[in-house]
Design a protein around this motif. Structure first.
Motif, PDB file in Angstrom:
ATOM      1  N   GLU A 108      -0.889  23.680 -77.210  1.00 49.02           N
ATOM      2  CA  GLU A 108      -1.735  23.430 -76.035  1.00 49.02           C
ATOM      3  C   GLU A 108      -1.770  21.961 -75.610  1.00 49.02           C
ATOM      4  O   GLU A 108      -2.814  21.401 -75.288  1.00 49.02           O
ATOM      5  CB  GLU A 108      -3.158  23.954 -76.278  1.00 49.02           C
ATOM      6  N   PHE A 109      -0.599  21.351 -75.581  1.00 44.02           N
ATOM      7  CA  PHE A 109      -0.502  20.003 -75.031  1.00 44.02           C
ATOM      8  C   PHE A 109      -0.522  20.069 -73.507  1.00 44.02           C
ATOM      9  O   PHE A 109      -0.007  21.019 -72.903  1.00 44.02           O
ATOM     10  CB  PHE A 109       0.776  19.315 -75.509  1.00 44.02           C
ATOM     11  N   ASP A 110      -1.082  19.048 -72.899  1.00 45.28           N
ATOM     12  CA  ASP A 110      -1.125  18.963 -71.433  1.00 45.28           C
ATOM     13  C   ASP A 110       0.175  18.411 -70.866  1.00 45.28           C
ATOM     14  O   ASP A 110       0.543  18.726 -69.734  1.00 45.28           O
ATOM     15  CB  ASP A 110      -2.288  18.069 -70.987  1.00 45.28           C
ATOM     16  N   TYR A 111       0.873  17.601 -71.659  1.00 42.84           N
ATOM     17  CA  TYR A 111       2.124  16.983 -71.210  1.00 42.84           C
ATOM     18  C   TYR A 111       3.057  16.779 -72.397  1.00 42.84           C
ATOM     19  O   TYR A 111       2.602  16.590 -73.528  1.00 42.84           O
ATOM     20  CB  TYR A 111       1.870  15.599 -70.584  1.00 42.84           C
ATOM     21  N   ILE A 112       4.360  16.776 -72.096  1.00 43.83           N
ATOM     22  CA  ILE A 112       5.366  16.219 -72.996  1.00 43.83           C
ATOM     23  C   ILE A 112       5.929  14.973 -72.331  1.00 43.83           C
ATOM     24  O   ILE A 112       6.242  14.977 -71.134  1.00 43.83           O
ATOM     25  CB  ILE A 112       6.534  17.188 -73.252  1.00 43.83           C
ATOM     26  N   PHE A 113       6.070  13.925 -73.122  1.00 44.06           N
ATOM     27  CA  PHE A 113       6.822  12.759 -72.675  1.00 44.06           C
ATOM     28  C   PHE A 113       8.089  12.711 -73.506  1.00 44.06           C
ATOM     29  O   PHE A 113       8.073  12.345 -74.679  1.00 44.06           O
ATOM     30  CB  PHE A 113       6.005  11.479 -72.844  1.00 44.06           C
ATOM     31  N   PHE A 114       9.209  13.153 -72.891  1.00 44.24           N
ATOM     32  CA  PHE A 114      10.508  13.091 -73.555  1.00 44.24           C
ATOM     33  C   PHE A 114      11.086  11.695 -73.361  1.00 44.24           C
ATOM     34  O   PHE A 114      11.155  11.191 -72.235  1.00 44.24           O
ATOM     35  CB  PHE A 114      11.481  14.107 -72.951  1.00 44.24           C
ATOM     36  N   ILE A 115      11.515  11.085 -74.455  1.00 46.96           N
ATOM     37  CA  ILE A 115      12.108   9.757 -74.347  1.00 46.96           C
ATOM     38  C   ILE A 115      13.251   9.631 -75.336  1.00 46.96           C
ATOM     39  O   ILE A 115      13.123   9.989 -76.512  1.00 46.96           O
ATOM     40  CB  ILE A 115      11.049   8.650 -74.564  1.00 46.96           C
ATOM     41  N   ASP A 116      14.390   9.138 -74.857  1.00 45.83           N
ATOM     42  CA  ASP A 116      15.548   8.919 -75.723  1.00 45.83           C
ATOM     43  C   ASP A 116      15.297   7.736 -76.642  1.00 45.83           C
ATOM     44  O   ASP A 116      14.591   6.783 -76.286  1.00 45.83           O
ATOM     45  CB  ASP A 116      16.803   8.668 -74.886  1.00 45.83           C
TER      46      ASP A 116
END
Length: 271
Positions: A108-116
């Protein structure tokens, strides 16, 4: 939603050289996370023991860090010329990212921040992207894909990496293509928020987008495109989701070990 109440998962599949990974993790440490609920999920695909140790140390220094093992195929090569990918590696990275998506939805996360793991970010970036209100938004960075080439962005307009604005089936001369390409790249140099057709590597994705079904898995009947980010962007567009790039706080890409020379200057300007 008040961004101060946002639950954010920072996710990254990692197979990285220790000196670059060190700078990446230090950048995450410097990011302004006050009043945010931040957790980390890393897929440890490292075969270098020093890199594994850096991830372990980051987990000891920070709360809410989860690391899961990768396949450790040991086929990813980076040189001072380029990075060398094949379909197996790209599909594997897509699998890792989809595991991160599954975890984010389940928890139940509100966002994912994908970062290399070869990027540095401005300390204000995460909150800034949250404030944009967009379901899918990347921060821009610029890369010399070849040592002597001009820097190009991590976003594009169409297909694999088309940077020329055009209408469907519009017939353009080579000179007109060159002009439009230059205008598009020049626009991205101006701080702002722009709609694009493709993006990747430094991307905030909302729970609403995740629940609609965005993912990185290869689309089997779309063989003209390569790379998990392309499949993600095609799915997003098909689901009616718009893609945006922000250009106010550019990230820094350590594409080559020689790019480490620019790290102190970037940090000084982005503290």
């Amino acid at each position: 939603m008040d961004i101060a109440q946002s639950k954010i998962l920072i996710g990254s599949p990692i197979c990285q050289k220790p000196n670059i990974l060190h700078e990446f993790l230090e950048s995450l440490d410097r990011a302004d996370k006050d009043d945010l609920h931040i957790e980390y999920l890393f897929v440890d695909d490292n075969t270098n023991e020093a890199s594994k140790a850096l991830l372990a140390d980051f987990g000891q220094r920070n709360d809410n860090v989860k690391t899961i093992p990768g396949k450790q195929l040991n086929k990813y090569q980076c040189t001072e010329v380029s990075h060398y990918w094949n379909n197996e590696l790209m599909n594997t990275v897509g699998e890792y990212k989809d595991r991160i998506i599954e975890y984010a939805i389940k928890n139940e996360f509100d966002y994912i921040f994908f970062i290399d793991s070869d990027l540095l970010i401005n300390k204000r970036l995460i909150k800034h992207l949250l404030a944009s209100g967009k379901d899918i938004v990347s921060e821009i960075f610029w890369t010399k894909w070849k040592p002597q080439s001009a820097p190009l962005p991590n976003v594009w307009l169409y297909d694999q990496y088309t940077l020329v604005p055009s209408q469907q089936a519009e017939n353009l001369s080579e000179s007109e293509k060159a002009l439009r390409r230059l205008m598009f790249l020049s626009e991205l140099q101006i701080p702002g928020l722009y709609k694009v057709g493709g993006l990747g590597a430094c991307t905030l994705i909302s729970r609403a987008a995740l629940l609609k079904g965005v993912k990185f898995k290869q689309i089997e009947n779309l063989r003209i495109l390569k790379g998990e980010d392309r499949f993600f962007c095609v799915r997003a567009a098909a689901l009616g989701l718009e893609l945006f790039v922000d250009t106010r706080y550019p990230a820094y890409h350590i594409y080559r070990e020689s790019d480490l020379e620019g790290v102190p200057e970037y940090i000084a300007k982005n503290e």
